[in-house]
Design an enzyme around this catalytic site. Sequence first.
Site, PDB file in Angstrom:
ATOM      1  N   SER A 194       0.664  -1.318   0.087  1.00 22.56           N
ATOM      2  CA  SER A 194      -0.007  -0.025   0.043  1.00 22.56           C
ATOM      3  C   SER A 194       0.881   1.297   0.046  1.00 22.56           C
ATOM      4  O   SER A 194       0.317   2.145  -0.316  1.00 22.56           O
ATOM      5  CB  SER A 194      -0.894   0.073   1.205  1.00 22.56           C
ATOM      6  OG  SER A 194      -0.197   0.217   2.543  1.00 22.56           O
TER       7      SER A 194
ATOM      8  N   LYS B  29       0.952   4.682   7.028  1.00 18.95           N
ATOM      9  CA  LYS B  29       0.514   5.343   5.880  1.00 18.95           C
ATOM     10  C   LYS B  29       1.006   6.767   6.047  1.00 18.95           C
ATOM     11  O   LYS B  29       1.754   7.051   6.871  1.00 18.95           O
ATOM     12  CB  LYS B  29      -1.006   5.524   6.223  1.00 18.95           C
ATOM     13  CG  LYS B  29      -1.895   4.308   6.152  1.00 18.95           C
ATOM     14  CD  LYS B  29      -1.893   3.354   4.846  1.00 18.95           C
ATOM     15  CE  LYS B  29      -2.732   2.085   4.881  1.00 18.95           C
ATOM     16  NZ  LYS B  29      -2.539   1.226   3.952  1.00 18.95           N
TER      17      LYS B  29
END
Length: 329
Positions: free
Chosen positions: A106, A176
Amino acid sequence: MGDVAVGARSGHDGEEHRGHPVDPSGPAPDGAVMSGNSDFSAAGDENPQDEQGPRAEDETTDRAAGRPSKPRSFWKELPILVGIALVLALLIKTFLVQAFSIPSDSMQNTLQQGDRVLVDKLTPWFGSEPERGEVVVFHDPDDWLRDEPTPTPNPVQKVLSWIGLMPSAEEKDLIKRVIGVGGDTVQCKGTGPLTVNGKALNEPYVYPGNTPCSQDDQGGTFKVKVPKGYIWVMGDHRQNSRDSRYNQSDKHHGMVPVDKVVGRAIVKAWPINRWGTLPVPDTFGQGLDQKSSAAASLTVAPEGVAVAAVLPVAVWRRRRTDHAEPKKR
């Protein structure tokens, strides 16, 4: 027979010798019984511990005299050194830096699956909060990883992860990039660009071939206001990241509470050919705070008004004081 000899040499003469001193250098008197090992006993009486090695008193004397004692062997010191190393590693992991493993794609291409990153855990202790553009590790805020399998580490991996020498395999943590902080408005229309407080972001870190925003009905198109104490996060691989966009139905509406943040990822440490730092991209330094020029002028205007109002009063009071003072003769 030997007992009689020892008794004689220790000063307990029998009745036959009372009043008749014996010359130690002369021959033994008649009737005296001699032990066959009398010479050995006499020599032993001079220093009975010569054959027993160094005494404890001698070692104490050596230390008191400043003479160095025999150093402790390496094998005796090794457990102490290992214990100290483990304590230091645990303290570093708890308060300073911890290693984490990247479990997914990701964050490509910034981070690859299997990379090891070092996370700064010190600055949050001093009240520092995440800033836009930082790559952060945070605890799962509301079961974001419910569909992800959890690996089962072996006992050695558990010990190494507990002291911080290996990434934790049991903790449910995510990594993230921070896009918005408390007070920001983050928006995606169509394929992008992504905007923060109305300003478009130039995002060279986005995975090649991806668009900054995703056109779908699951959360790819959105406009959110980030509450105080929360952050909005997105992965760099925009079309392969289940981030804040796709968790807006949870109790935090896709936001991550600041107190869930473990720390900022600062270094890619492994593999060695991918070593490098993780700086904040320049696009987040373009002044994204929501403060218009009118608002800025309002913060300055009261100061100017105050100065303009006080200055005439100060001049008037000064002149009045000068007139009131008597003239010197």
